[in-house]
Design an enzyme around this catalytic site. Structure first.
Site, PDB file in Angstrom:
ATOM      1  CD  GLU A   1      -3.273   1.309  -2.476  1.00 40.41           C
ATOM      2  OE1 GLU A   1      -3.930   0.268  -2.270  1.00 40.41           O
ATOM      3  OE2 GLU A   1      -3.709   2.431  -2.195  1.00 40.41           O
TER       4      GLU A   1
ATOM      5  CG  HIS B   1      -2.094   0.835   1.178  1.00 40.64           C
ATOM      6  ND1 HIS B   1      -2.023   2.206   1.150  1.00 40.64           N
ATOM      7  CD2 HIS B   1      -3.412   0.544   1.145  1.00 40.64           C
ATOM      8  CE1 HIS B   1      -3.237   2.709   1.096  1.00 40.64           C
ATOM      9  NE2 HIS B   1      -4.095   1.732   1.088  1.00 40.64           N
TER      10      HIS B   1
HETATM   11  O1  TA6 Z   1      -5.994   2.213  -0.908  1.00 39.69           O
HETATM   12  C1  TA6 Z   1      -7.275   1.811  -1.084  1.00 39.69           C
HETATM   13  C2  TA6 Z   1      -8.045   1.766   0.243  1.00 39.69           C
HETATM   14  O2  TA6 Z   1      -8.708   0.537   0.332  1.00 39.69           O
HETATM   15  C3  TA6 Z   1      -9.014   2.947   0.308  1.00 39.69           C
HETATM   16  O3  TA6 Z   1     -10.346   2.486   0.178  1.00 39.69           O
HETATM   17  C4  TA6 Z   1      -8.753   3.571   1.672  1.00 39.69           C
HETATM   18  O4  TA6 Z   1      -9.591   2.971   2.663  1.00 39.69           O
HETATM   19  C5  TA6 Z   1      -7.289   3.212   1.883  1.00 39.69           C
HETATM   20  O5  TA6 Z   1      -7.173   1.878   1.402  1.00 39.69           O
HETATM   21  C6  TA6 Z   1      -6.793   3.405   3.296  1.00 39.69           C
HETATM   22  O6  TA6 Z   1      -7.290   2.392   4.138  1.00 39.69           O
HETATM   23  P1  TA6 Z   1      -6.923   2.486   5.721  1.00 39.69           P
HETATM   24  O7  TA6 Z   1      -7.527   1.263   6.346  1.00 39.69           O
HETATM   25  O8  TA6 Z   1      -5.420   2.497   5.804  1.00 39.69           O
HETATM   26  O9  TA6 Z   1      -7.498   3.789   6.201  1.00 39.69           O
END
Ligand code: TA6
Length: 289
Positions: free
Chosen positions: A261, A159
């Site tokens: 990602e 991520h």
């Molecule tokens: O990066 C995609 C994602 O799934 C978004 O929907 C957003 O929720 C992000 O991840 C961040 O997730 P987090 O649980 O770290 O706040």
């Protein structure tokens, strides 16, 4: 002197003699800094928790065994993005070393996963996460081993929060024309072979190509090359989204970040008992002009 590794109970730091460095928290095996060309290449929130109290907001959090929330019975009770990013990993050591690059391995097994999460996904697994720092890039690889007698399935994703001077000037090259799934009505403007962003974006591109370029009006900023990973997620919460994210600061920090990602998240990877799966990415930074 050659490249060095400094490890304590909380963090592993890799340093090349030419000045590049990577810092990895053992909590979540989260890369929290990547310096190259004399500058920080990853975005991290000013209010990111680095004390193990919650997943790090920024750097390269790891997603395993589920991406987001998911209603498949095997993962439905797990928190968003699973447990890899909220478990304390073990530093396994330096696995390669030369003056111009260095690799370390970190490991995760069920005994290191918080009990209340392990109970929600109790497959006997082993993860080995390798981080390799070179003068222009970092490679991150995840090896998943099924150490049980039953097959299991998982999502995995890096991520990555890329740091950019101005996301409104960014062009992402290589994803146009692919199938995708939107979590929001993603504000992308597709032009020829690239797209630009003009608002919140949260999109999973499926069967994505191996190579994605992040550039802006001045130059190429990053190359993202993946291996054995099927999908690319693009996320920016934009001005309307950051107020809703308590540890996202400054609130206008959306202008300086873009998540691109690489992972396998549109479909579960199934792993037979006793088998091993590996996927990874190489992200290369271009030094600023
Ligand atoms: O990066 C995609 C994602 O799934 C978004 O929907 C957003 O929720 C992000 O991840 C961040 O997730 P987090 O649980 O770290 O706040």
């Amino acid at each position: 002197d050659t490249a060095i590794v400094i490890a304590d109970s909380d963090k592993v730091t890799l340093k090349l003699q030419t000045g590049e460095s990577v810092e990895i928290l053992l909590y979540g095996a989260t890369i929290v800094s990547w310096k190259s060309g004399g500058e920080e290449k990853l975005w991290i929130s000013e209010s990111a928790k680095l004390d193990g109290s919650k997943a790090v907001r920024g750097g390269v959090p790891l997603v395993f065994p589920v991406f987001g929330k998911h209603d498949d019975p095997s993962v439905t009770e797990l928190p968003q993005h699973g447990f890899a990013r909220v478990s304390k990993w073990e530093f396994l050591g330096k696995t390669s070393n030369s003056p111009t690059n260095i690799q370390v391995d970190l490991g995760l097994s069920p005994s290191q996963v918080p009990q209340e999460l392990r109970e929600k996904w109790n497959n006997p697994f082993g993860l080995i996460y390798s981080v390799n720092l070179s003068q222009t890039s970092i490679e991150t690889k995840m090896l998943v081993r099924n150490e049980g007698t039953e097959s299991f399935k998982f999502h995995v994703l890096f991520h990555t929060y890329f740091k950019v001077p101005d996301v409104t000037k960014v062009k992402v090259v290589g994803l146009n024309g692919l199938g995708f799934k939107d979590k929001v009505a993603s504000a992308l403007n597709e032009v020829n072979s690239h797209f630009t962003l003009s608002g919140e974006v949260d999109r999973v591109y499926h069967k994505a190509p191996r190579s994605v370029i992040i550039e802006d009006d001045k130059q190429v900023r990053f190359h993202v090359e993946s291996a054995n990973l099927e999908d690319v997620v693009v996320w920016n919460p934009w001005a309307n989204g950051t107020p809703k994210i308590v540890d996202f600061d400054p609130k206008d920090g959306w202008k300086n970040m873009l998540c691109v990602e690489t992972g396998s998240v549109a479909n579960f990877q199934s792993l037979e008992a006793g088998s091993v799966w590996e996927g990874g990415q190489v992200i290369t930074a271009t030094d600023s002009l």
